[in-house]
Motif scaffolding. Structure first.
Motif, PDB file in Angstrom:
ATOM      1  N   LEU A  84      -8.354  18.722  -3.301  1.00 59.48           N
ATOM      2  CA  LEU A  84      -7.205  19.557  -3.640  1.00 59.48           C
ATOM      3  C   LEU A  84      -7.553  21.036  -3.465  1.00 59.48           C
ATOM      4  CD1 LEU A  84      -4.417  18.619  -4.580  1.00 59.48           C
ATOM      5  CD2 LEU A  84      -5.122  19.131  -6.911  1.00 59.48           C
ATOM      6  N   ALA A  85      -8.714  21.432  -3.956  1.00 55.16           N
ATOM      7  CA  ALA A  85      -9.127  22.839  -3.904  1.00 55.16           C
ATOM      8  C   ALA A  85      -9.414  23.317  -2.486  1.00 55.16           C
ATOM      9  CB  ALA A  85     -10.367  23.044  -4.776  1.00 55.16           C
ATOM     10  N   ARG A  86      -9.842  22.405  -1.609  1.00 52.43           N
ATOM     11  CA  ARG A  86     -10.250  22.779  -0.255  1.00 52.43           C
ATOM     12  C   ARG A  86      -9.193  22.415   0.790  1.00 52.43           C
ATOM     13  NH1 ARG A  86     -14.539  22.570  -3.402  1.00 52.43           N
ATOM     14  NH2 ARG A  86     -16.524  23.514  -2.783  1.00 52.43           N
ATOM     15  N   SER A  87      -7.963  22.285   0.340  1.00 54.36           N
ATOM     16  CA  SER A  87      -6.863  21.978   1.249  1.00 54.36           C
ATOM     17  C   SER A  87      -5.631  22.753   0.788  1.00 54.36           C
ATOM     18  CB  SER A  87      -6.559  20.474   1.239  1.00 54.36           C
ATOM     19  OG  SER A  87      -5.954  20.090   0.010  1.00 54.36           O
ATOM     20  N   HIS A  88      -4.538  22.537   1.470  1.00 54.00           N
ATOM     21  CA  HIS A  88      -3.257  23.105   1.066  1.00 54.00           C
ATOM     22  C   HIS A  88      -2.369  22.012   0.497  1.00 54.00           C
ATOM     23  CE1 HIS A  88      -4.415  26.829   3.002  1.00 54.00           C
ATOM     24  NE2 HIS A  88      -4.774  26.114   4.051  1.00 54.00           N
ATOM     25  N   ALA A  89      -2.977  20.901   0.123  1.00 53.72           N
ATOM     26  CA  ALA A  89      -2.233  19.757  -0.401  1.00 53.72           C
ATOM     27  C   ALA A  89      -1.909  19.955  -1.883  1.00 53.72           C
ATOM     28  CB  ALA A  89      -3.041  18.470  -0.213  1.00 53.72           C
ATOM     29  N   SER A  90      -0.924  19.208  -2.342  1.00 52.45           N
ATOM     30  CA  SER A  90      -0.569  19.240  -3.756  1.00 52.45           C
ATOM     31  C   SER A  90      -0.935  17.943  -4.473  1.00 52.45           C
ATOM     32  CB  SER A  90       0.930  19.520  -3.912  1.00 52.45           C
ATOM     33  OG  SER A  90       1.699  18.678  -3.076  1.00 52.45           O
ATOM     34  N   LEU A  91      -1.377  16.933  -3.703  1.00 55.53           N
ATOM     35  CA  LEU A  91      -1.772  15.646  -4.269  1.00 55.53           C
ATOM     36  C   LEU A  91      -2.924  15.094  -3.439  1.00 55.53           C
ATOM     37  CD1 LEU A  91      -1.127  13.255  -6.252  1.00 55.53           C
ATOM     38  CD2 LEU A  91       0.476  12.425  -4.517  1.00 55.53           C
ATOM     39  N   ALA A  92      -3.988  14.666  -4.118  1.00 62.49           N
ATOM     40  CA  ALA A  92      -5.163  14.149  -3.407  1.00 62.49           C
ATOM     41  C   ALA A  92      -5.678  12.890  -4.075  1.00 62.49           C
ATOM     42  CB  ALA A  92      -6.273  15.197  -3.372  1.00 62.49           C
ATOM     43  N   VAL A  93      -6.168  11.988  -3.244  1.00 58.22           N
ATOM     44  CA  VAL A  93      -6.813  10.772  -3.734  1.00 58.22           C
ATOM     45  C   VAL A  93      -8.251  10.764  -3.241  1.00 58.22           C
ATOM     46  CG1 VAL A  93      -6.232   9.264  -1.762  1.00 58.22           C
ATOM     47  CG2 VAL A  93      -6.514   8.281  -4.051  1.00 58.22           C
ATOM     48  N   PHE A 114     -11.753   5.463  -8.055  1.00 61.82           N
ATOM     49  CA  PHE A 114     -10.679   6.266  -7.470  1.00 61.82           C
ATOM     50  C   PHE A 114     -10.427   7.499  -8.334  1.00 61.82           C
ATOM     51  CE2 PHE A 114      -9.964   1.890  -6.312  1.00 61.82           C
ATOM     52  CZ  PHE A 114      -9.601   1.944  -4.968  1.00 61.82           C
ATOM     53  N   GLY A 115     -10.066   8.581  -7.675  1.00 61.28           N
ATOM     54  CA  GLY A 115      -9.632   9.778  -8.369  1.00 61.28           C
ATOM     55  C   GLY A 115      -8.279  10.188  -7.819  1.00 61.28           C
ATOM     56  N   LEU A 116      -7.453  10.760  -8.672  1.00 65.23           N
ATOM     57  CA  LEU A 116      -6.137  11.229  -8.256  1.00 65.23           C
ATOM     58  C   LEU A 116      -5.928  12.604  -8.875  1.00 65.23           C
ATOM     59  CD1 LEU A 116      -3.633  10.132  -6.669  1.00 65.23           C
ATOM     60  CD2 LEU A 116      -2.666   9.591  -8.911  1.00 65.23           C
ATOM     61  N   ALA A 117      -5.821  13.608  -8.013  1.00 68.00           N
ATOM     62  CA  ALA A 117      -5.648  14.990  -8.468  1.00 68.00           C
ATOM     63  C   ALA A 117      -4.311  15.517  -7.961  1.00 68.00           C
ATOM     64  CB  ALA A 117      -6.790  15.859  -7.958  1.00 68.00           C
ATOM     65  N   ARG A 118      -3.596  16.181  -8.853  1.00 63.94           N
ATOM     66  CA  ARG A 118      -2.305  16.773  -8.491  1.00 63.94           C
ATOM     67  C   ARG A 118      -2.226  18.165  -9.098  1.00 63.94           C
ATOM     68  NH1 ARG A 118       3.583  13.818  -9.075  1.00 63.94           N
ATOM     69  NH2 ARG A 118       4.840  15.590  -8.422  1.00 63.94           N
ATOM     70  N   LEU A 119      -1.731  19.095  -8.333  1.00 63.82           N
ATOM     71  CA  LEU A 119      -1.612  20.472  -8.816  1.00 63.82           C
ATOM     72  C   LEU A 119      -0.872  20.500 -10.152  1.00 63.82           C
ATOM     73  CD1 LEU A 119      -0.701  22.535  -5.607  1.00 63.82           C
ATOM     74  CD2 LEU A 119      -2.887  22.464  -6.833  1.00 63.82           C
ATOM     75  N   GLY A 120      -1.453  21.205 -11.120  1.00 65.87           N
ATOM     76  CA  GLY A 120      -0.807  21.368 -12.413  1.00 65.87           C
ATOM     77  C   GLY A 120      -0.926  20.191 -13.355  1.00 65.87           C
ATOM     78  N   ARG A 121      -1.684  19.174 -12.969  1.00 66.22           N
ATOM     79  CA  ARG A 121      -1.843  17.995 -13.833  1.00 66.22           C
ATOM     80  C   ARG A 121      -3.318  17.661 -14.004  1.00 66.22           C
ATOM     81  NH1 ARG A 121       3.044  13.895 -12.143  1.00 66.22           N
ATOM     82  NH2 ARG A 121       4.693  15.461 -12.199  1.00 66.22           N
ATOM     83  N   VAL A 122      -3.612  16.883 -15.020  1.00 63.87           N
ATOM     84  CA  VAL A 122      -4.982  16.455 -15.282  1.00 63.87           C
ATOM     85  C   VAL A 122      -5.367  15.383 -14.257  1.00 63.87           C
ATOM     86  CG1 VAL A 122      -6.489  15.313 -16.976  1.00 63.87           C
ATOM     87  CG2 VAL A 122      -4.767  16.965 -17.743  1.00 63.87           C
ATOM     88  N   THR A 123      -6.557  15.498 -13.707  1.00 63.68           N
ATOM     89  CA  THR A 123      -7.054  14.517 -12.741  1.00 63.68           C
ATOM     90  C   THR A 123      -7.311  13.195 -13.452  1.00 63.68           C
ATOM     91  OG1 THR A 123      -8.008  16.250 -11.392  1.00 63.68           O
ATOM     92  CG2 THR A 123      -8.905  14.029 -11.087  1.00 63.68           C
ATOM     93  N   LYS A 124      -6.884  12.115 -12.815  1.00 69.47           N
ATOM     94  CA  LYS A 124      -7.059  10.770 -13.376  1.00 69.47           C
ATOM     95  C   LYS A 124      -8.073  10.008 -12.542  1.00 69.47           C
ATOM     96  CE  LYS A 124      -2.265  10.564 -14.886  1.00 69.47           C
ATOM     97  NZ  LYS A 124      -0.988   9.864 -14.759  1.00 69.47           N
ATOM     98  N   THR A 125      -8.796   9.115 -13.187  1.00 66.65           N
ATOM     99  CA  THR A 125      -9.748   8.261 -12.477  1.00 66.65           C
ATOM    100  C   THR A 125      -9.610   6.827 -12.974  1.00 66.65           C
ATOM    101  OG1 THR A 125     -11.507   8.674 -14.097  1.00 66.65           O
ATOM    102  CG2 THR A 125     -11.456  10.102 -12.152  1.00 66.65           C
TER     103      THR A 125
END
Length: 156
Positions: A84-93, A114-125
């Motif tokens: 997420l930090a190294r892209s322009h994406a708003s959702l990453a797996v 698995f990890g799921l990161a979304r801008l403005g939300r807590v990352t889930k695993t």
């Protein structure tokens, strides 16, 4: 679960996607880019098979790798956050696991984190034990699972 459904859900939600893949070696990225027009949603994919790649491309901490190992929810979380930090994406797996053959008593074949990161939300695993299905089947199952995670996140 189809990659096409995911792409449509992401479009509807105004989301862009990134992937950080280890054991799947780019299969999730390939599933998305197999579909014509996916470039409006799929931003980029990172294939970080080695620990060095996880550190250099995604910013996974050396200490996290030492303490928890590459196949851990801690590393999956840092991989997703890094994508997420190294892209322009708003959702990453992210996907990191032991496709096989092999494994150990503590980290058996078929374990995938698995990890799921979304801008403005807590990352889930989460960790899924696919079992010793064989290398190809574990990789395919992990790819399908990651696509389903993204679809669910894009739909909520």
């Amino acid at each position: 679960m189809s990659a096409e459904a995911l792409l449509q859900a992401a479009r509807t939600a105004g989301l862009t996607l990134a992937t950080a893949e280890s054991c799947t070696g780019g299969m999730v990225s390939a599933a998305l880019t197999d579909i014509a027009g996916s470039s409006d949603v799929f931003e980029r994919g990172f294939v970080t098979y080695s620990n060095a790649a996880k550190r250099e491309m995604l910013g996974v901490k050396e200490q996290t790798l030492i303490v928890h190992g590459a196949v851990s929810e801690d590393v999956a979380s840092e991989m997703a956050d890094g994508a997420l930090a190294r892209s322009h994406a708003s959702l990453a797996v992210s996907i990191t696991g032991i496709a096989g053959p092999g494994g150990s008593e503590h980290k058996p074949e078929g374990r995938v984190c698995f990890g799921l990161a979304r801008l403005g939300r807590v990352t889930k695993t989460e960790t899924v034990e696919f079992g010793a299905l064989g290398r190809a089947e574990v990789r395919h199952a992990a790819c399908a699972y990651a696509l389903a995670l993204l679809l669910k996140a894009a739909s909520t």
